[in-house]
Write a protein that holds these residues in place. Structure first.
Motif, PDB file in Angstrom:
ATOM      1  N   ILE A  95     -34.933 -41.136  43.540  1.00  0.00           N
ATOM      2  CA  ILE A  95     -34.377 -41.830  42.372  1.00  0.00           C
ATOM      3  C   ILE A  95     -33.007 -41.269  42.001  1.00  0.00           C
ATOM      4  O   ILE A  95     -32.262 -41.860  41.232  1.00  0.00           O
ATOM      5  CB  ILE A  95     -35.354 -41.714  41.181  1.00  0.00           C
ATOM      6  N   SER A  96     -32.679 -40.101  42.581  1.00  0.00           N
ATOM      7  CA  SER A  96     -31.370 -39.488  42.340  1.00  0.00           C
ATOM      8  C   SER A  96     -31.045 -38.552  43.492  1.00  0.00           C
ATOM      9  O   SER A  96     -31.929 -37.891  44.040  1.00  0.00           O
ATOM     10  CB  SER A  96     -31.366 -38.693  41.027  1.00  0.00           C
ATOM     11  N   SER A  97     -29.768 -38.533  43.862  1.00  0.00           N
ATOM     12  CA  SER A  97     -29.287 -37.609  44.885  1.00  0.00           C
ATOM     13  C   SER A  97     -28.084 -36.881  44.303  1.00  0.00           C
ATOM     14  O   SER A  97     -27.120 -37.529  43.870  1.00  0.00           O
ATOM     15  CB  SER A  97     -28.893 -38.379  46.147  1.00  0.00           C
ATOM     16  N   CYS A  98     -28.142 -35.556  44.260  1.00  0.00           N
ATOM     17  CA  CYS A  98     -27.107 -34.748  43.599  1.00  0.00           C
ATOM     18  C   CYS A  98     -26.464 -33.820  44.635  1.00  0.00           C
ATOM     19  O   CYS A  98     -27.117 -32.894  45.121  1.00  0.00           O
ATOM     20  CB  CYS A  98     -27.699 -33.943  42.453  1.00  0.00           C
ATOM     21  N   SER A  99     -25.200 -34.066  44.938  1.00  0.00           N
ATOM     22  CA  SER A  99     -24.543 -33.383  46.054  1.00  0.00           C
ATOM     23  C   SER A  99     -23.361 -32.532  45.611  1.00  0.00           C
ATOM     24  O   SER A  99     -22.574 -32.949  44.760  1.00  0.00           O
ATOM     25  CB  SER A  99     -24.033 -34.412  47.073  1.00  0.00           C
ATOM     26  N   ASN A 100     -23.254 -31.365  46.225  1.00  0.00           N
ATOM     27  CA  ASN A 100     -22.049 -30.552  46.115  1.00  0.00           C
ATOM     28  C   ASN A 100     -21.289 -30.727  47.421  1.00  0.00           C
ATOM     29  O   ASN A 100     -21.786 -30.364  48.490  1.00  0.00           O
ATOM     30  CB  ASN A 100     -22.414 -29.071  45.894  1.00  0.00           C
ATOM     31  N   THR A 101     -20.095 -31.297  47.342  1.00  0.00           N
ATOM     32  CA  THR A 101     -19.307 -31.537  48.555  1.00  0.00           C
ATOM     33  C   THR A 101     -18.291 -30.425  48.814  1.00  0.00           C
ATOM     34  O   THR A 101     -17.514 -30.514  49.760  1.00  0.00           O
ATOM     35  CB  THR A 101     -18.568 -32.891  48.489  1.00  0.00           C
ATOM     36  N   GLY A 102     -18.301 -29.377  47.965  1.00  0.00           N
ATOM     37  CA  GLY A 102     -17.296 -28.337  48.132  1.00  0.00           C
ATOM     38  C   GLY A 102     -15.907 -28.933  48.007  1.00  0.00           C
ATOM     39  O   GLY A 102     -15.651 -29.788  47.155  1.00  0.00           O
ATOM     40  N   ASP A 103     -14.984 -28.523  48.879  1.00  0.00           N
ATOM     41  CA  ASP A 103     -13.626 -29.090  48.832  1.00  0.00           C
ATOM     42  C   ASP A 103     -13.428 -30.161  49.901  1.00  0.00           C
ATOM     43  O   ASP A 103     -12.300 -30.532  50.226  1.00  0.00           O
ATOM     44  CB  ASP A 103     -12.563 -27.993  48.959  1.00  0.00           C
ATOM     45  N   PHE A 104     -14.536 -30.668  50.464  1.00  0.00           N
ATOM     46  CA  PHE A 104     -14.483 -31.652  51.547  1.00  0.00           C
ATOM     47  C   PHE A 104     -13.762 -32.923  51.109  1.00  0.00           C
ATOM     48  O   PHE A 104     -12.851 -33.410  51.800  1.00  0.00           O
ATOM     49  CB  PHE A 104     -15.917 -31.980  51.984  1.00  0.00           C
ATOM     50  N   GLN A 105     -14.155 -33.488  49.969  1.00  0.00           N
ATOM     51  CA  GLN A 105     -13.493 -34.689  49.464  1.00  0.00           C
ATOM     52  C   GLN A 105     -12.105 -34.374  48.920  1.00  0.00           C
ATOM     53  O   GLN A 105     -11.159 -35.140  49.125  1.00  0.00           O
ATOM     54  CB  GLN A 105     -14.347 -35.332  48.370  1.00  0.00           C
ATOM     55  N   ALA A 106     -11.988 -33.238  48.255  1.00  0.00           N
ATOM     56  CA  ALA A 106     -10.702 -32.865  47.650  1.00  0.00           C
ATOM     57  C   ALA A 106      -9.610 -32.730  48.709  1.00  0.00           C
ATOM     58  O   ALA A 106      -8.458 -33.102  48.477  1.00  0.00           O
ATOM     59  CB  ALA A 106     -10.845 -31.561  46.873  1.00  0.00           C
ATOM     60  N   ARG A 107      -9.956 -32.190  49.883  1.00  0.00           N
ATOM     61  CA  ARG A 107      -8.966 -32.064  50.958  1.00  0.00           C
ATOM     62  C   ARG A 107      -8.490 -33.449  51.390  1.00  0.00           C
ATOM     63  O   ARG A 107      -7.298 -33.662  51.660  1.00  0.00           O
ATOM     64  CB  ARG A 107      -9.568 -31.317  52.147  1.00  0.00           C
ATOM     65  N   ARG A 108      -9.423 -34.405  51.468  1.00  0.00           N
ATOM     66  CA  ARG A 108      -9.073 -35.735  51.943  1.00  0.00           C
ATOM     67  C   ARG A 108      -8.231 -36.509  50.938  1.00  0.00           C
ATOM     68  O   ARG A 108      -7.449 -37.381  51.325  1.00  0.00           O
ATOM     69  CB  ARG A 108     -10.357 -36.523  52.262  1.00  0.00           C
ATOM     70  N   MET A 109      -8.411 -36.228  49.652  1.00  0.00           N
ATOM     71  CA  MET A 109      -7.640 -36.969  48.637  1.00  0.00           C
ATOM     72  C   MET A 109      -6.568 -36.104  47.981  1.00  0.00           C
ATOM     73  O   MET A 109      -5.974 -36.507  46.984  1.00  0.00           O
ATOM     74  CB  MET A 109      -8.572 -37.556  47.582  1.00  0.00           C
ATOM     75  N   ALA A 110      -6.326 -34.906  48.553  1.00  0.00           N
ATOM     76  CA  ALA A 110      -5.278 -34.013  48.032  1.00  0.00           C
ATOM     77  C   ALA A 110      -5.458 -33.741  46.544  1.00  0.00           C
ATOM     78  O   ALA A 110      -4.522 -33.854  45.747  1.00  0.00           O
ATOM     79  CB  ALA A 110      -3.890 -34.590  48.304  1.00  0.00           C
ATOM     80  N   GLY A 149     -23.716 -37.095  41.430  1.00  0.00           N
ATOM     81  CA  GLY A 149     -25.156 -37.333  41.401  1.00  0.00           C
ATOM     82  C   GLY A 149     -25.505 -38.520  40.526  1.00  0.00           C
ATOM     83  O   GLY A 149     -24.758 -38.880  39.606  1.00  0.00           O
ATOM     84  N   SER A 150     -26.632 -39.131  40.810  1.00  0.00           N
ATOM     85  CA  SER A 150     -27.120 -40.259  40.009  1.00  0.00           C
ATOM     86  C   SER A 150     -27.802 -39.736  38.764  1.00  0.00           C
ATOM     87  O   SER A 150     -28.642 -38.846  38.857  1.00  0.00           O
ATOM     88  CB  SER A 150     -28.120 -41.094  40.811  1.00  0.00           C
ATOM     89  N   GLY A 151     -27.481 -40.348  37.654  1.00  0.00           N
ATOM     90  CA  GLY A 151     -28.127 -39.886  36.430  1.00  0.00           C
ATOM     91  C   GLY A 151     -28.671 -40.992  35.549  1.00  0.00           C
ATOM     92  O   GLY A 151     -28.354 -40.995  34.386  1.00  0.00           O
ATOM     93  N   LEU A 152     -29.458 -41.914  36.021  1.00  0.00           N
ATOM     94  CA  LEU A 152     -30.089 -42.020  37.336  1.00  0.00           C
ATOM     95  C   LEU A 152     -29.777 -43.406  37.918  1.00  0.00           C
ATOM     96  O   LEU A 152     -29.050 -44.178  37.305  1.00  0.00           O
ATOM     97  CB  LEU A 152     -31.612 -41.881  37.222  1.00  0.00           C
ATOM     98  N   ALA A 153     -30.396 -43.714  39.077  1.00  0.00           N
ATOM     99  CA  ALA A 153     -30.350 -45.073  39.605  1.00  0.00           C
ATOM    100  C   ALA A 153     -31.183 -45.957  38.676  1.00  0.00           C
ATOM    101  O   ALA A 153     -32.378 -45.733  38.495  1.00  0.00           O
ATOM    102  CB  ALA A 153     -30.906 -45.099  41.026  1.00  0.00           C
ATOM    103  N   VAL A 154     -30.539 -46.949  38.060  1.00  0.00           N
ATOM    104  CA  VAL A 154     -31.199 -47.735  37.006  1.00  0.00           C
ATOM    105  C   VAL A 154     -32.331 -48.581  37.572  1.00  0.00           C
ATOM    106  O   VAL A 154     -33.436 -48.634  37.007  1.00  0.00           O
ATOM    107  CB  VAL A 154     -30.179 -48.620  36.272  1.00  0.00           C
TER     108      VAL A 154
END
Length: 532
Positions: free
Chosen positions: A436-451, A490-495
């Motif tokens: 019903i919810s997925s909560c992820s830590n992406t570290g700097d993975f996304q930040a590197r891609r979007m500067a 993360g989803s808070g939550l999927a409605v």
């Protein structure tokens, strides 16, 4: 698959002692376990002097996400994590190719710099000779100019080759997933996810609602039909499979759930955002839905709309526009963490899910979700990940829905995540827990891609006002260089899935549905939805 620790120890001991690895020594191991051990053998051999955690090399030497140089310098570690993710041979080959191309890149940079230096030296020599000849182009000067031109053309050719290599490397890097946090357990799929905690007693609500041994709980779509609020045929008729229309009390209950989630997130310090539902290819690349998951997206025809000249897509989750709110920005450390929430419809083509969850609201092309996003520093991201996950857990607890908190294993964790929790709610109709919810830590993975970066706060120099040995005041310390942010979502939550859980857990043997207490203020005080 679970492999006995003694077998793993036997394998790694053989590797470290440089003795021949004997398959005969594993005769007591089942064939599938033996195959899994052999699959990890090359990783173990490469990790001779490295720390192995959860059957892979610890990422401690590489706390940040990958660029070409980091990958090349830590190829064994990267391959170890890809194998742990059960990545394809293509992904493994891509990592090896990047490492090889990076060596070529370093060589080309050296060639280019040497050529540019030679050209500059020749140009300086031409200037000197011109001054000596008082502006007259002698035969010697003409020859040196020709030589400088040739060297310049060589540098330009090397630069072109360098650009081609870097473009190929960047494309290959975009196809590789994030490195895994050391805490992520090793496993093939969701059957090997790790149970972190459980909350609630699945028998509590049935007792309160008068379920007896003869009562068989209905599926949520049947419950909604009894309430007069399920219009799936009409939706399929106008939109196709995996679309649903809700009406009356059921639609009102869905809206109540959405409003409750948004209000609760705001109370926890999240800033509510109403983002665009159409985003560009660049935005989706920034959050790493592209290029890998394009088949799961709804693409808009370019004749209808483009995003600043780029391909346009409907959002698969509000994570995309929320995280991209600061793409390309340099934030101040004092601004972090930034916490956003948004209620949006989400659109997913669900490619590859043919035949799965075809009934009801579990898997549809369009659904509502309240998304939570945090932008943090590296030092605080683990704590903020736990906070965000806890905020999602509290929603389920206030709704009194039993749930499990699962840590996803290496073979199930998402492409961009380095660590992920799933919250799985109890559904009595099938007697199982569903995500019903997925909560992820992406570290700097996304930040590197979007500067997406921030500037660390300068460290106060207590001696800044004291004069140096020459009697002059010391210069002010330079501003720290910007560093990459960490992003969490993360989803808070999927409605839709929460509606499923409420309808199923709060149904009565008479066909009514009791409204959870926390939702009653959003339903005008209504306590029971009556069967029609």
């Amino acid at each position: 698959m679970l492999i006995h620790k003694s077998c793993i120890a036997m394998l790694f001991a053989a590797v470290r002692s440089a003795s021949a690895f004997s398959i005969r020594s594993l005769n007591h191991v089942s064939a599938p376990q033996k195959a899994s051990l052999l699959k990890h053998f090359s990783t173990a051999a490469a990790a001779d002097s490295d720390t192995l955690i959860n059957n892979r090399i610890s990422r401690a030497p590489v706390p940040s996400s990958l660029d070409a140089r980091t990958l090349s310098e830590n190829l064994d570690l990267v391959l170890s994590h890809l194998r742990s993710r059960r990545a394809s041979d293509e992904a493994l080959d891509a990592a090896k190719t990047i490492s090889t191309l990076n060596l070529d890149r370093v060589s080309l940079i050296k060639q280019r710099d040497e050529a540019l230096q030679q050209r500059n030296e020749l140009s300086a020599k031409v200037g000197m000779l011109m001054r000596e000849s008082k502006g007259e182009e002698t035969e010697e000067i003409v020859g040196i100019i020709a030589e400088a031109t040739t060297v310049g053309e060589t540098a330009a050719g090397v630069e072109e080759s360098l650009a081609e290599i870097e473009s190929k490397m960047n494309s290959l890097l975009a196809s590789l997933p994030n490195l895994l946090d050391d805490v992520v357990p090793d496993g093939d799929d969701d059957s090997q996810n790790e149970l972190v905690s459980e909350w609630g007693d699945v028998s509590s609500l049935p007792k309160e609602l008068g379920w007896d041994e003869d009562f068989t709980p209905l599926w949520h779509d049947d419950v909604a039909t009894n309430l007069g609020g399920w219009q799936s045929d009409a939706a399929v008729g106008m939109s196709g499979a995996r679309f649903v229309s809700l009406t009356g009390d059921v639609a009102r209950l869905e809206r109540a759930i959405s409003s409750y989630f948004l209000d609760r997130a705001s109370q926890k310090g999240y800033t509510e955002v109403s983002p665009p539902l159409v985003v560009s290819r660049t935005a989706l690349e920034g959050t790493s839905q592209l290029p890998k998951f394009e088949d799961d997206l709804f693409k808009i025809m370019p004749e209808s709309h483009t995003c600043n000249g780029e391909d346009a897509f409907l959002i698969p989750t509000a994570e995309v526009p929320l995280t991209n709110m600061h793409a390309g920005a340099i934030l101040e450390e004092s601004e972090l963490p930034i916490s956003y929430c948004a209620l949006t419809p989400c659109f997913r083509a669900e490619a590859g899910s043919y035949g799965r969850d075809t009934r009801g609201l579990i898997r549809t092309h369009q659904f509502y979700k309240v998304e939570m996003v945090k932008i943090t520093t590296a030092e605080t991201s683990a704590d903020e990940h736990e906070k965000l996950t806890r905020h999602a857990q509290e929603c389920l607890e206030e709704l009194k829905i039993p749930y499990k908190k699962m840590r996803l294993c290496s073979g199930d964790v998402g492409f961009s995540a380095q660590h992920c929790y799933d919250l799985e709610a109890w559904l009595p109709s099938t007697g199982e827990y569903r995500e019903i919810s997925s909560c992820s830590n992406t570290g700097d993975f996304q930040a590197r891609r979007m500067a997406l970066r921030y500037r660390p706060a300068p460290v106060a120099d207590t001696n800044a006002d004291e004069p140096n040995k020459g009697g002059k005041k010391k210069k002010k310390a330079k501003k720290p260089k910007p560093v990459l942010c960490h992003t969490i979502n993360g989803s808070g939550l999927a409605v839709g899935r929460t509606l499923v859980a409420v309808l199923e857990n709060y149904q009565t043997p008479d066909g009514d549905v009791v409204v959870p207490e926390v939702l009653r203020p959003y339903m005008g005080g209504l306590e029971i939805l009556k069967k029609k």
